[in-house]
Design an enzyme around this catalytic site. Structure first.
Site, PDB file in Angstrom:
ATOM      1  N   GLY A  22       0.817  -1.224   0.000  1.00 59.22           N
ATOM      2  CA  GLY A  22       0.000   0.000   0.000  1.00 59.22           C
ATOM      3  C   GLY A  22       0.838   1.255   0.000  1.00 59.22           C
ATOM      4  N   ASN A  76     -11.878  -5.279  11.067  1.00 59.15           N
ATOM      5  CA  ASN A  76     -10.474  -5.145  11.460  1.00 59.15           C
ATOM      6  C   ASN A  76     -10.080  -6.156  12.527  1.00 59.15           C
ATOM      7  OD1 ASN A  76      -8.917  -3.115   9.927  1.00 59.15           O
ATOM      8  ND2 ASN A  76     -10.811  -1.986  10.276  1.00 59.15           N
ATOM      9  N   ASP A 129      -0.063  12.582  14.886  1.00 54.56           N
ATOM     10  CA  ASP A 129      -0.827  13.679  15.497  1.00 54.56           C
ATOM     11  C   ASP A 129       0.123  14.590  16.288  1.00 54.56           C
ATOM     12  OD1 ASP A 129      -3.418  12.388  14.749  1.00 54.56           O
ATOM     13  OD2 ASP A 129      -2.632  10.859  16.093  1.00 54.56           O
ATOM     14  N   HIS A 161      -6.595   7.964  18.335  1.00 46.90           N
ATOM     15  CA  HIS A 161      -6.217   8.513  17.020  1.00 46.90           C
ATOM     16  C   HIS A 161      -7.502   8.682  16.210  1.00 46.90           C
ATOM     17  CE1 HIS A 161      -4.253   9.422  13.296  1.00 46.90           C
ATOM     18  NE2 HIS A 161      -4.874   8.411  12.718  1.00 46.90           N
TER      19      HIS A 161
HETATM   20  P1  NAD Z   1      -3.529   1.389   1.370  1.00 47.82           P
HETATM   21  O1  NAD Z   1      -4.938   1.003   1.070  1.00 47.82           O
HETATM   22  O2  NAD Z   1      -2.722   2.122   0.364  1.00 47.82           O
HETATM   23  O3  NAD Z   1      -2.701   0.084   1.758  1.00 47.82           O
HETATM   24  C1  NAD Z   1      -3.170  -0.852   2.663  1.00 47.82           C
HETATM   25  C2  NAD Z   1      -2.597  -2.197   2.245  1.00 47.82           C
HETATM   26  O4  NAD Z   1      -2.937  -3.133   3.253  1.00 47.82           O
HETATM   27  C3  NAD Z   1      -3.176  -2.715   0.933  1.00 47.82           C
HETATM   28  O5  NAD Z   1      -2.122  -3.028   0.038  1.00 47.82           O
HETATM   29  C4  NAD Z   1      -3.949  -3.975   1.340  1.00 47.82           C
HETATM   30  O6  NAD Z   1      -3.896  -4.996   0.372  1.00 47.82           O
HETATM   31  C5  NAD Z   1      -3.199  -4.358   2.613  1.00 47.82           C
HETATM   32  N1  NAD Z   1      -3.956  -5.206   3.540  1.00 47.82           N
HETATM   33  C6  NAD Z   1      -5.274  -5.199   3.807  1.00 47.82           C
HETATM   34  N2  NAD Z   1      -5.580  -6.171   4.685  1.00 47.82           N
HETATM   35  C7  NAD Z   1      -4.419  -6.788   4.989  1.00 47.82           C
HETATM   36  C8  NAD Z   1      -4.084  -7.887   5.826  1.00 47.82           C
HETATM   37  N3  NAD Z   1      -5.035  -8.560   6.478  1.00 47.82           N
HETATM   38  N4  NAD Z   1      -2.806  -8.270   5.899  1.00 47.82           N
HETATM   39  C9  NAD Z   1      -1.851  -7.637   5.192  1.00 47.82           C
HETATM   40  N5  NAD Z   1      -2.108  -6.587   4.376  1.00 47.82           N
HETATM   41  C10 NAD Z   1      -3.372  -6.184   4.268  1.00 47.82           C
HETATM   42  O7  NAD Z   1      -3.598   2.185   2.750  1.00 47.82           O
HETATM   43  P2  NAD Z   1      -2.472   3.100   3.417  1.00 47.82           P
HETATM   44  O8  NAD Z   1      -2.612   4.497   2.911  1.00 47.82           O
HETATM   45  O9  NAD Z   1      -1.168   2.440   3.306  1.00 47.82           O
HETATM   46  O10 NAD Z   1      -3.007   3.125   4.944  1.00 47.82           O
HETATM   47  C11 NAD Z   1      -2.982   1.960   5.721  1.00 47.82           C
HETATM   48  C12 NAD Z   1      -3.726   2.173   7.026  1.00 47.82           C
HETATM   49  O11 NAD Z   1      -3.076   3.157   7.814  1.00 47.82           O
HETATM   50  C13 NAD Z   1      -5.161   2.649   6.884  1.00 47.82           C
HETATM   51  O12 NAD Z   1      -5.951   1.961   7.849  1.00 47.82           O
HETATM   52  C14 NAD Z   1      -5.082   4.120   7.248  1.00 47.82           C
HETATM   53  O13 NAD Z   1      -6.322   4.613   7.710  1.00 47.82           O
HETATM   54  C15 NAD Z   1      -4.050   4.062   8.353  1.00 47.82           C
HETATM   55  N6  NAD Z   1      -3.400   5.322   8.695  1.00 47.82           N
HETATM   56  C16 NAD Z   1      -3.129   5.526  10.029  1.00 47.82           C
HETATM   57  C17 NAD Z   1      -2.485   6.669  10.416  1.00 47.82           C
HETATM   58  C18 NAD Z   1      -2.159   6.911  11.872  1.00 47.82           C
HETATM   59  O14 NAD Z   1      -1.671   8.017  12.183  1.00 47.82           O
HETATM   60  N7  NAD Z   1      -2.355   5.979  12.778  1.00 47.82           N
HETATM   61  C19 NAD Z   1      -2.124   7.634   9.460  1.00 47.82           C
HETATM   62  C20 NAD Z   1      -2.394   7.384   8.133  1.00 47.82           C
HETATM   63  C21 NAD Z   1      -3.052   6.208   7.740  1.00 47.82           C
HETATM   64  C1  LMR Z   2      -4.528  10.284   9.364  1.00 48.62           C
HETATM   65  O1  LMR Z   2      -4.543  10.725  10.516  1.00 48.62           O
HETATM   66  O2  LMR Z   2      -3.935  10.870   8.430  1.00 48.62           O
HETATM   67  C2  LMR Z   2      -5.269   9.008   9.016  1.00 48.62           C
HETATM   68  O3  LMR Z   2      -5.463   8.238  10.184  1.00 48.62           O
HETATM   69  C3  LMR Z   2      -6.566   9.308   8.353  1.00 48.62           C
HETATM   70  C4  LMR Z   2      -7.250   8.065   7.871  1.00 48.62           C
HETATM   71  O4  LMR Z   2      -8.472   7.950   8.155  1.00 48.62           O
HETATM   72  O5  LMR Z   2      -6.618   7.228   7.209  1.00 48.62           O
END
Ligand code: NAD
Ligand code: LMR
Length: 337
Positions: free
Chosen positions: A18, A109, A163, A191
């Site tokens: 991803g 999830n 954050d 978060h």
């Molecule tokens: P993305 O959709 O580009 O990539 C996610 C990847 O995870 C995909 O390639 C998908 O195939 C894979 N995936 C899904 N289920 C899986 C599993 N069971 N095992 C292994 N891989 C799996 O998303 P992204 O932009 O990389 O974001 C990933 C996550 O991070 C999202 O949930 C997003 O909301 C979160 N996020 C959190 C924060 C934070 O501050 N905590 C910040 C940004 C994004």
């Molecule tokens: C962020 O804080 O940028 C992400 O957690 C937002 C999101 O929902 O993926």
């Protein structure tokens, strides 16, 4: 974890195909996660539909000829992915799709994070440290921890460093100061939009920040801007934050492993064990993964105890804790905790 290791440290990244994976893996391989003396072996976990993208990333990692990168393995088998892992970055998660209710999202999830927790329990190295990035990150970390009974719960954390970094960056811009001059910011809670970025103890080169910015700016601009920054990025970029999220993940694990000294940061940590008393002092019950002010000492996150929290701020902290409790209870009601 072996500093200046001869043996490579195994780092597992889920969701490696991803967006965040693409921004994260090159930084890990270049030594920014564990330091310039520590070689790494990467394990990239994906679901079958994501394997091709992860394999593409692995080809590029190889082509980068990183001196510290010893091996890369791409797999859709969690047992294999976590085998011998000392660091696990759980990025892959199920995003909310149209019409999905909050409980559906938690359930979807849980179906990912429960088996991953169990695989970590069975296969990871005894010094495993886990950072959950995939949303809802705090509750996903709680689910993973609860399925890894042999791993100390405090080894499971969730990411609120993004954050925290956002809050520091907003203050630096407002005060026309370098980010490194700012210390003592805290992000409390979940978060999510209920998080509370708090500057009551923050300083700029030792001067109290509450004396340098007005309350109206803090309440009307700073807090909502930081708490809703993730949504703003999605709106402006058309996709959720990736490089800044990867950068925050690097910061979190780097500080966890290498220590923070006297400075503090924010991390969502398990509120039991050695941190139970400090967390309870802020009204956080045991058995949550909650963002708190932390220092890292000898590879452990230690909650900064006893900070004075004004009643007005405590109400906001309490609201975010209440949301964490709700998420936990919803997952429990589904029989998933
Ligand atoms: P993305 O959709 O580009 O990539 C996610 C990847 O995870 C995909 O390639 C998908 O195939 C894979 N995936 C899904 N289920 C899986 C599993 N069971 N095992 C292994 N891989 C799996 O998303 P992204 O932009 O990389 O974001 C990933 C996550 O991070 C999202 O949930 C997003 O909301 C979160 N996020 C959190 C924060 C934070 O501050 N905590 C910040 C940004 C994004
Ligand atoms: C962020 O804080 O940028 C992400 O957690 C937002 C999101 O929902 O993926």
């Amino acid at each position: 974890m072996a500093a200046a290791s001869r043996e490579p440290v195994t780092v597992t990244v889920t969701g490696a195909g991803g967006q965040i994976g693409y921004a994260l893996l090159f930084r890990i391989a270049s030594g920014q996660l564990l330091g310039p003396d520590t070689a790494v072996s990467l394990r990239l976990l994906e679901i079958p539909q994501g394997l091709r993208a992860a394999e593409g990333t692995s080809l590029e990692l190889l082509d980068s000829a990183f001196p510290l990168l010893r091996s890369i393995e791409v797999t859709d088998d969690a047992s294999n992915a976590f085998d011998g892992a000392s660091v696990a970055l759980l990025v892959g998660a199920r995003p909310r799709s149209a019409g999905m209710e909050r409980a559906d999202l938690l359930e979807a999830n849980a179906a990912i994070f429960a088996p991953q927790g169990a695989a970590i329990n069975e296969h990871a190295a005894s010094d495993i440290r886990v950072l959950v990035v995939g949303n809802p990150a705090n509750t996903n970390a709680l689910i993973a921890a609860s399925h890894a009974p042999d791993v100390p719960a405090e080894r499971f954390t969730a990411m609120t460093r993004l954050d925290h970094n956002r809050a520091v960056a907003q203050l630096a811009e407002k005060l026309d100061a370098p980010v490194g001059a700012i210390d003592g910011v805290v992000v409390w809670g979940n978060h999510s939009a209920t998080q509370y970025p708090d500057v009551a103890h923050a300083t700029l080169d030792g001067r109290p920040i509450p004396e340098l910015v007005d309350t109206e700016w803090l309440d009307e601009v700073f807090v909502p801007r930081v708490a809703r920054r993730g949504a703003q990025i999605i709106e402006v970029r058309g996709a959720s934050s990736a490089a800044s999220a990867a950068s925050a993940a690097i910061d979190h694990v780097h500080d966890w492993v290498n220590g923070t000294g006297e400075r503090w940061t924010s991390a969502a940590v398990t509120t039991g064990g050695a941190n139970a008393e400090a967390a309870a002092g802020y009204g956080v019950p045991e058995g949550l993964v909650c963002s708190l002010p932390v220092r890292s000492d000898h590879g452990e996150w230690v909650v900064v105890p006893g900070l004075a929290v004004e009643a007005r701020s405590q109400a906001r902290v309490d609201a975010s804790i209440a949301e964490l409790v709700e998420e936990r209870d919803a997952v429990r009601a589904l029989g998933l905790l």
